[in-house]
Motif scaffolding. Structure first.
Motif, PDB file in Angstrom:
ATOM      1  N   PRO A 409       8.900  12.594  22.727  1.00 28.61           N
ATOM      2  CA  PRO A 409       7.736  13.429  22.412  1.00 28.61           C
ATOM      3  C   PRO A 409       8.139  14.826  21.945  1.00 28.61           C
ATOM      4  N   ALA A 410       9.259  15.329  22.467  1.00 27.28           N
ATOM      5  CA  ALA A 410       9.707  16.673  22.080  1.00 27.28           C
ATOM      6  C   ALA A 410      10.537  16.637  20.807  1.00 27.28           C
ATOM      7  N   ALA A 411      11.611  15.885  20.823  1.00 27.18           N
ATOM      8  CA  ALA A 411      12.546  15.925  19.696  1.00 27.18           C
ATOM      9  C   ALA A 411      12.005  15.239  18.447  1.00 27.18           C
ATOM     10  N   ASP A 412      11.181  14.220  18.589  1.00 32.00           N
ATOM     11  CA  ASP A 412      10.672  13.494  17.423  1.00 32.00           C
ATOM     12  C   ASP A 412       9.247  13.912  17.055  1.00 32.00           C
ATOM     13  N   PHE A 413       8.305  13.767  17.975  1.00 31.82           N
ATOM     14  CA  PHE A 413       6.914  14.090  17.668  1.00 31.82           C
ATOM     15  C   PHE A 413       6.761  15.550  17.253  1.00 31.82           C
ATOM     16  N   GLU A 414       7.400  16.446  17.990  1.00 30.08           N
ATOM     17  CA  GLU A 414       7.269  17.868  17.657  1.00 30.08           C
ATOM     18  C   GLU A 414       7.920  18.191  16.318  1.00 30.08           C
ATOM     19  N   ARG A 415       8.959  17.454  15.954  1.00 30.26           N
ATOM     20  CA  ARG A 415       9.556  17.684  14.632  1.00 30.26           C
ATOM     21  C   ARG A 415       8.584  17.257  13.539  1.00 30.26           C
ATOM     22  N   TRP A 416       7.907  16.114  13.736  1.00 25.39           N
ATOM     23  CA  TRP A 416       6.904  15.698  12.750  1.00 25.39           C
ATOM     24  C   TRP A 416       5.828  16.772  12.601  1.00 25.39           C
ATOM     25  N   GLN A 417       5.380  17.313  13.719  1.00 28.97           N
ATOM     26  CA  GLN A 417       4.361  18.363  13.657  1.00 28.97           C
ATOM     27  C   GLN A 417       4.852  19.572  12.867  1.00 28.97           C
ATOM     28  N   ALA A 418       6.082  19.981  13.127  1.00 31.47           N
ATOM     29  CA  ALA A 418       6.620  21.162  12.455  1.00 31.47           C
ATOM     30  C   ALA A 418       6.843  20.921  10.967  1.00 31.47           C
ATOM     31  N   GLU A 419       7.392  19.781  10.620  1.00 31.96           N
ATOM     32  CA  GLU A 419       7.741  19.488   9.230  1.00 31.96           C
ATOM     33  C   GLU A 419       6.515  19.221   8.363  1.00 31.96           C
ATOM     34  N   LEU A 420       5.451  18.698   8.963  1.00 34.90           N
ATOM     35  CA  LEU A 420       4.246  18.367   8.187  1.00 34.90           C
ATOM     36  C   LEU A 420       3.106  19.351   8.452  1.00 34.90           C
ATOM     37  N   ALA A 421       3.461  20.493   9.015  1.00 35.62           N
ATOM     38  CA  ALA A 421       2.436  21.463   9.423  1.00 35.62           C
ATOM     39  C   ALA A 421       1.592  21.970   8.270  1.00 35.62           C
ATOM     40  N   ASP A 422       2.155  22.017   7.060  1.00 29.66           N
ATOM     41  CA  ASP A 422       1.409  22.558   5.925  1.00 29.66           C
ATOM     42  C   ASP A 422       0.640  21.479   5.170  1.00 29.66           C
ATOM     43  N   ARG A 423       0.606  20.285   5.714  1.00 24.65           N
ATOM     44  CA  ARG A 423      -0.119  19.196   5.066  1.00 24.65           C
ATOM     45  C   ARG A 423      -1.531  19.103   5.635  1.00 24.65           C
ATOM     46  N   PRO A 424      -2.566  19.431   4.864  1.00 29.48           N
ATOM     47  CA  PRO A 424      -3.926  19.368   5.408  1.00 29.48           C
ATOM     48  C   PRO A 424      -4.381  17.945   5.706  1.00 29.48           C
ATOM     49  N   ASP A 425      -3.695  16.961   5.119  1.00 31.65           N
ATOM     50  CA  ASP A 425      -4.090  15.572   5.350  1.00 31.65           C
ATOM     51  C   ASP A 425      -3.229  14.907   6.428  1.00 31.65           C
ATOM     52  N   ALA A 426      -2.488  15.702   7.186  1.00 34.66           N
ATOM     53  CA  ALA A 426      -1.687  15.177   8.289  1.00 34.66           C
ATOM     54  C   ALA A 426      -2.354  15.529   9.614  1.00 34.66           C
ATOM     55  N   SER A 427      -2.437  14.557  10.503  1.00 35.38           N
ATOM     56  CA  SER A 427      -3.006  14.790  11.826  1.00 35.38           C
ATOM     57  C   SER A 427      -2.063  14.230  12.877  1.00 35.38           C
ATOM     58  N   PHE A 428      -2.197  14.749  14.094  1.00 35.89           N
ATOM     59  CA  PHE A 428      -1.242  14.425  15.153  1.00 35.89           C
ATOM     60  C   PHE A 428      -1.985  14.227  16.464  1.00 35.89           C
ATOM     61  N   GLU A 429      -1.497  13.279  17.268  1.00 32.28           N
ATOM     62  CA  GLU A 429      -2.119  13.049  18.564  1.00 32.28           C
ATOM     63  C   GLU A 429      -1.048  12.634  19.567  1.00 32.28           C
ATOM     64  N   LEU A 430      -0.950  13.404  20.658  1.00 30.10           N
ATOM     65  CA  LEU A 430      -0.049  13.083  21.757  1.00 30.10           C
ATOM     66  C   LEU A 430      -0.892  12.606  22.932  1.00 30.10           C
ATOM     67  N   TYR A 431      -0.562  11.431  23.467  1.00 32.47           N
ATOM     68  CA  TYR A 431      -1.376  10.802  24.505  1.00 32.47           C
ATOM     69  C   TYR A 431      -0.686  10.881  25.868  1.00 32.47           C
ATOM     70  N   GLY A 432      -1.378  11.476  26.812  1.00 37.42           N
ATOM     71  CA  GLY A 432      -0.836  11.567  28.163  1.00 37.42           C
ATOM     72  C   GLY A 432      -0.792  10.210  28.850  1.00 37.42           C
ATOM     73  N   GLY A 433       0.321   9.923  29.498  1.00 38.99           N
ATOM     74  CA  GLY A 433       0.439   8.710  30.303  1.00 38.99           C
ATOM     75  C   GLY A 433       0.792   7.454  29.548  1.00 38.99           C
ATOM     76  N   LEU A 434       0.990   7.530  28.231  1.00 34.51           N
ATOM     77  CA  LEU A 434       1.250   6.318  27.461  1.00 34.51           C
ATOM     78  C   LEU A 434       2.737   6.162  27.146  1.00 34.51           C
ATOM     79  N   ASN A 435       3.182   4.893  27.109  1.00 32.05           N
ATOM     80  CA  ASN A 435       4.588   4.590  26.854  1.00 32.05           C
ATOM     81  C   ASN A 435       4.827   4.285  25.383  1.00 32.05           C
ATOM     82  N   HIS A 436       5.961   3.671  25.085  1.00 30.15           N
ATOM     83  CA  HIS A 436       6.338   3.382  23.691  1.00 30.15           C
ATOM     84  C   HIS A 436       5.376   2.410  23.024  1.00 30.15           C
TER      85      HIS A 436
END
Length: 471
Positions: A409-436
């Motif tokens: 969630p930190a090294a991969d998901f957060e990198r996607w958020q940072a790298e695609l931050a300027d894309r208005p058509d990109a959305s992100f969702e982190l789910y508490g308690g969920l596995n792979h």
């Protein structure tokens, strides 16, 4: 309650998780509370000590019940001693702890054994124990050699799949489909909403299964994550095409040197996309892909090659080098509990020493390196998923569970958020308690929990359906 049925089993939905004399430890990872549950057992036996020895079982059923009592009380060394002497080399206290952590992660606090049923499997007494937890009942199968003193030779997850309550079977129909290429015929299914036309459509794309067994449902004993997604989305107005992965349908269709990212994860979804566009009820301009794990990592490549995708959903998609997440999985499994899982710790140390071979490209395409063909390592290394995702203009939805030990969630998901931050058509969702697999659980995630009956979380299905409806 005890039920005894004599039946020789030659197959069935069982996942081996410990023991079984003659089985070798896998050389590949499984897409597998802060400690063991120590609540008081409500089973039929109370473990006592007589001269330093634990209570001995009277029969196969009591052998299984006593094993469960030891595990729920955190007595994993004692639990190992309940295995036949030649079976103990295949397990360890750490492995049994990992199994119990999986059951309690999904089920919650253990309440007791509510039922037992006896069958015969491979010449051994097979006891299915119904284990009741706060959040439901799960089945543990114990194989027992009952010739002299009862001794355990193996344990298995033996849950049965059931449809999630969020699936409305009257809201869609299912049609058989196939993906046919020059060298493989893959069975599939299209789930189509019963009402409406010009509906959006999604093709599901598998991750990398090292054992090659990835059917259209993504079946793992009591779990069918792709079936949950397909029928849950179809219940909400989204058509879904899913299919048996090439490695499952035609395991010998590719030589090791042909086992590339494109050949196993990109080419076949492109065929499925065209077939879904041709379904009369589907709006061909609103077709997307939802890729899981390696399939999510490949989704930008699929969009790039197709050129007309309406969107890509990337579920638990690695943003880093593949070998980095690969070795981290083993480190997690080797250290997840209070007891060391000996075989996994040894494998982690052995493979960690060899990872430099991957980093330096010291292999040929036909070599098998850390359980995978060199062709896969080289093709994944040559692919920059982040740069590809930034270069395309396809609407992108990145989803991640915060209990995922396979993709960070930190090294991969957060990198996607940072790298695609300027894309208005990109959305992100982190789910508490969920596995792979986007299933709910508590505490550290383990590979055992993937096989337990546990649906993809409703919120994930609803969020993908909402995203698809806006394409």
């Amino acid at each position: 309650m005890r039920r005894r049925t004599f039946l020789t089993l030659t197959g069935g939905s069982l996942a081996a998780i410990a023991g079984c004399v003659g089985d070798d430890t896998d050389d590949t990872p499984e897409e597998t509370s802060t400690g063991p549950d120590t609540s008081t057992s409500t089973g039929t036996h109370e473990t006592t000590s007589t001269g330093g020895r634990a209570e001995q079982p009277e029969d196969a059923v009591s052998a299984g019940e006593l094993l469960v009592e030891d595990m729920q009380a955190g007595r994993f060394e004692a639990a190992v001693e309940r295995f036949r002497s030649d079976a103990r080399s295949t397990i360890s206290a750490g492995r049994l702890e990992e199994i119990w952590l999986g059951y309690t992660a999904v089920g919650g606090s253990f309440q007791g054994v509510t039922d037992t049923e006896e069958t015969v499997q491979s010449g051994y007494d097979a006891v299915d124990l119904s284990l009741e937890f706060d959040r439901g009942t799960h089945i543990l199968r114990v194989l027992v050699d009952d010739q002299d003193a009862p001794a355990i030779v193996g344990v298995f997850v033996n849950d049965e799949y059931s449809r999630p309550e969020y699936v409305d079977s009257s809201a869609f129909r299912a049609e058989e489909a196939t993906i046919e290429t020059d060298d493989c015929l893959m069975d599939g299914e299209v789930t189509i909403p019963a009402e409406g036309d010009s509906v959006p459509g999604i093709v599901l794309v598998h991750g990398n299964d090292p054992n090659g067994a990835a059917d259209m449902d993504l079946t793992a004993v009591g779990s069918k994550a792709f079936k949950d997604l397909a029928e849950g989305l179809a219940s909400r107005g989204v058509a879904v095409f899913r299919y048996d992965r090439r490695s499952h349908a035609c395991p010998n269709s590719l030589a090791p040197e042909e086992w590339t990212l494109d050949n196993i994860t990109v080419d076949d979804p492109l065929v499925a996309i065209e077939q879904l566009r041709a379904v009369p009820a589907v709006d061909g301009d609103r077709v997307a892909v939802a890729g899981h794990s390696l399939g999510g990592m490949a989704a930008p490549r699929i969009a790039e090659r197709d050129g007309d995708l309406a969107g890509i959903a990337m579920l638990a998609a690695p943003a880093r080098d593949f070998y980095e997440i690969f070795i981290e999985q083993f480190e997690h499994l080797a250290t997840v509990g209070e007891h060391e899982w000996d075989a996994m710790a040894e494998q982690y140390e052995r493979w960690d020493e060899r990872i430099d071979r991957i980093k330096e490209g010291d292999y040929s395409d036909s070599d098998i390196v850390l359980g995978y063909p060199g062709a896969l390592w080289s093709s994944v290394d040559a692919y920059d998923q982040v740069a590809t995702a930034k270069a395309i203009d396809t609407p992108t939805f990145v989803l991640q569970g915060d209990r995922d030990y396979q993709v960070s969630p930190a090294a991969d998901f957060e990198r996607w958020q940072a790298e695609l931050a300027d894309r208005p058509d990109a959305s992100f969702e982190l789910y508490g308690g969920l596995n792979h697999l986007f299933q709910y659980g508590e505490g550290p995630s383990t590979q055992t929990e993937y096989a337990l009956a546990n649906p993809v979380d409703r919120a994930v299905v609803e969020d993908i359906a909402s995203w698809a409806s806006r394409l």
